[in-house]
Write an enzyme that holds these catalytic residues in place. Sequence first.
Site, PDB file in Angstrom:
ATOM      1  N   ARG A 169       0.845  -1.210   0.078  1.00  0.00           N
ATOM      2  CA  ARG A 169       0.134  -0.103  -0.090  1.00  0.00           C
ATOM      3  C   ARG A 169       0.942   1.331   0.078  1.00  0.00           C
ATOM      4  O   ARG A 169       1.967   1.317   0.963  1.00  0.00           O
ATOM      5  CB  ARG A 169      -0.931   0.087   1.283  1.00  0.00           C
ATOM      6  CG  ARG A 169      -2.089  -1.301   1.216  1.00  0.00           C
ATOM      7  CD  ARG A 169      -2.821  -1.119   2.358  1.00  0.00           C
ATOM      8  NE  ARG A 169      -3.832  -2.316   2.422  1.00  0.00           N
ATOM      9  CZ  ARG A 169      -4.612  -2.801   3.456  1.00  0.00           C
ATOM     10  NH1 ARG A 169      -4.623  -1.944   4.592  1.00  0.00           N
ATOM     11  NH2 ARG A 169      -5.195  -3.874   3.361  1.00  0.00           N
ATOM     12  N   ARG A 215       2.062   1.121  10.115  1.00  0.00           N
ATOM     13  CA  ARG A 215       1.447   1.488   8.822  1.00  0.00           C
ATOM     14  C   ARG A 215       2.862   1.402   8.019  1.00  0.00           C
ATOM     15  O   ARG A 215       3.643   2.108   7.785  1.00  0.00           O
ATOM     16  CB  ARG A 215       0.956   2.739   8.782  1.00  0.00           C
ATOM     17  CG  ARG A 215      -0.032   3.286   7.727  1.00  0.00           C
ATOM     18  CD  ARG A 215      -0.555   4.701   7.879  1.00  0.00           C
ATOM     19  NE  ARG A 215      -1.355   4.881   8.996  1.00  0.00           N
ATOM     20  CZ  ARG A 215      -2.726   4.505   8.994  1.00  0.00           C
ATOM     21  NH1 ARG A 215      -3.281   3.974   8.093  1.00  0.00           N
ATOM     22  NH2 ARG A 215      -3.552   4.521  10.095  1.00  0.00           N
ATOM     23  N   GLU A 226      -6.641  -0.809  15.450  1.00  0.00           N
ATOM     24  CA  GLU A 226      -7.254  -1.812  14.749  1.00  0.00           C
ATOM     25  C   GLU A 226      -6.133  -2.933  14.271  1.00  0.00           C
ATOM     26  O   GLU A 226      -4.854  -2.738  13.753  1.00  0.00           O
ATOM     27  CB  GLU A 226      -7.813  -0.968  13.573  1.00  0.00           C
ATOM     28  CG  GLU A 226      -8.444  -2.030  12.323  1.00  0.00           C
ATOM     29  CD  GLU A 226      -8.145  -1.592  10.982  1.00  0.00           C
ATOM     30  OE1 GLU A 226      -7.998  -2.299   9.967  1.00  0.00           O
ATOM     31  OE2 GLU A 226      -7.990  -0.139  10.698  1.00  0.00           O
ATOM     32  N   SER A 269     -10.352  -5.819  10.073  1.00  0.00           N
ATOM     33  CA  SER A 269     -11.873  -5.208   9.562  1.00  0.00           C
ATOM     34  C   SER A 269     -12.292  -6.492   8.896  1.00  0.00           C
ATOM     35  O   SER A 269     -11.675  -6.822   7.971  1.00  0.00           O
ATOM     36  CB  SER A 269     -11.533  -4.118   8.711  1.00  0.00           C
ATOM     37  OG  SER A 269     -11.050  -2.764   9.614  1.00  0.00           O
ATOM     38  N   ARG A 276       0.894  -6.080  12.485  1.00  0.00           N
ATOM     39  CA  ARG A 276       0.218  -5.607  13.717  1.00  0.00           C
ATOM     40  C   ARG A 276       0.112  -6.532  14.966  1.00  0.00           C
ATOM     41  O   ARG A 276       0.071  -6.166  16.069  1.00  0.00           O
ATOM     42  CB  ARG A 276      -1.290  -4.970  13.528  1.00  0.00           C
ATOM     43  CG  ARG A 276      -0.875  -3.928  12.381  1.00  0.00           C
ATOM     44  CD  ARG A 276      -2.363  -2.980  12.397  1.00  0.00           C
ATOM     45  NE  ARG A 276      -1.897  -1.913  11.353  1.00  0.00           N
ATOM     46  CZ  ARG A 276      -3.117  -0.717  11.224  1.00  0.00           C
ATOM     47  NH1 ARG A 276      -3.989  -0.742  12.088  1.00  0.00           N
ATOM     48  NH2 ARG A 276      -2.707   0.211  10.436  1.00  0.00           N
TER      49      ARG A 276
END
Length: 424
Positions: A260, A275, A347, A350, A389
């Site tokens: 990403r 991130r 988070e 999801s 994460r």
Amino acid sequence: MHDIRLVRSDPDAFDAALAKRGASPAADAILALDEERRAVQTRMQEGQTRRNEASKAIGKAMGQGDTATAEALKAEVAGLKETLPSLEAEEKALSAKQADALAALPNLPADDVPQGADENDNVEVSRWGTPREFDFEPQEHADFAPALGLDFETAAEISGARFVFMRGQMARLNRALGAMMLDMQTAAGFVECVPPLLVKDDALFGTGQLPKFAEDLFRTTDDKWLIPTAEVSLTNAVREQILDPQALPMKLTALTPCFRSEAGAAGKDTRGLIRQHQFDKVELVAITAPDQSEAMHEAMCTAAEAVLQALDLPYRKVLLCTGDMSFSARKTYDLEVWLPGQNTYREISSISNCGDFQARRMNARFKPEGSKKTEFVHTLNGSGLAVGRTLVAVLENGQNADGSVTLPSALVPYMGGIDKLEPA
């Protein structure tokens, strides 16, 4: 993608649902395009019908010796042959314009999704586990994990910011987490896959990343894209297909690198693993009949939560509000893991039910038992889990005052018996 019949049937309700997501009204513009397209389509169909009628009448007139009528009919047919292609081209252009307008709109939220503007309006559903009480000030992983094999400096020299180079026990921990997650998800009934990491435009359009979110992606020199998540490859495995209802629900999982650009995340989480441009993730995808998707959504949450519970990581489950959901989702749960270094929940997964939104973009259908008509399937996706994460959560929750990290017992078999990471 939205069904134009839904817009036609109740444009006010359609706009009201868009408004819940913070989107501007769109029904009037789409219906104006639809009316224009249907008018051209009617003229085209009338012209085709008249051309066929006139062509048949020519033979009849010729047989009756009515040369004048035959010549007039020939002239009419010739004229129609000249005008019909332009009508066909106009109808095609208007259809594409209408499809583009519909494709630019986000999915409509489910009825039980709370309305809100951003993450502050999300609703906590449940919590599991109790955050550990430390007898020292817990640190963020970026501060103590470099001594354990987490190397950001070397990665920056090689690739720039938002990359990491893992060595030794840290690399093994990353591998162990991915292997454990895959074992748990396959035991939960998901079929392990090894999908492509490079995909074409159509695949990213199907899952909703293109055309709106191109800046968040990495593109190759031969016009392919690096996947931002295995959701893209796994979900598109059913594109342009009519599935056997007996094959549903279809449950797929894969451990892949994800890429990403994080174009919209400038200045956010610049330290550490939270991130990154490249990270590993175990993805869960389900393809279901419409009446199965809500139950599957809950089951996928349970599958992701099971990993956190096995690792004894405190977390909370949150129902996202309309303003915080992704473009393709109609309902989303986030799992947020406790990070003592940040003293907050972050988070880690999801899990989204997209309804038939992606299926329409992919033209993925099934034929229900006893029905002659096909229906669009429902698609769901979620992380089970994001490896990086989860690694952060294991490090921060297991940290000790001497810089070592005590590992969850469930990981020890995957670490070859190692139960603690020690600073080099």
